[in-house]
Design an enzyme around this catalytic site. Sequence first.
Site: not given
Length: 139
Positions: A15-18, A20
Site C-alpha cells: 500500500t501507499d501513503m493513501m 491503497v
Amino acid sequence: MKVNETPIQVRYQETDMMGVVYHANYLVWFEIGRTAFIEGLGFLYSEIEQQGVVSPVIDAQVSFKKPVRYGDEVHIRTWVENYDGLRVAYGYEVVVNNDEVAVTGVTKHVIVKKDTFKPVSIRRSFPDWHEAYLSAMES
C-alpha cells in the site's frame, strides 16, 4: 473461455501513503495470475525457459475502477484475451470482497529466444501449448 482465479493476500507493504495498493503492484499480481493460468493449462514457465525462450511483456494496459486496501479479500481472474500463434494477450480482473471488479488489465506477450530476442512461433515450436491456448479461448 477458461478463466483462472488466483487468491492474493494484500500485504501492508503493497500500500501507499493513501492506504491503497500502489498501482505498480497490479502488474505483479497480473504475473501471479498469468503464471497460475499457464500452470492450470499444464505448463510451467520454468520448463519453457529451459528450452532457451522467454516471454517478455510487449504491452500493458491497466484501468483502475476502485481502490484495493490492506485487508481486502482479492482474487485475480485471468484468461486468454487474444492469441494468434505468435502473440498472446492475457486479460485480468482484480476482484475485491463481494465480487466487485476493482482493476482490469491486459498484457501482451511474445515468446522470444533468450539470447537473441528473436520471436518464436508458439504454433510451430510449442504445438501442445498452442492447442491449449485455442482450447482455453473456446471453453
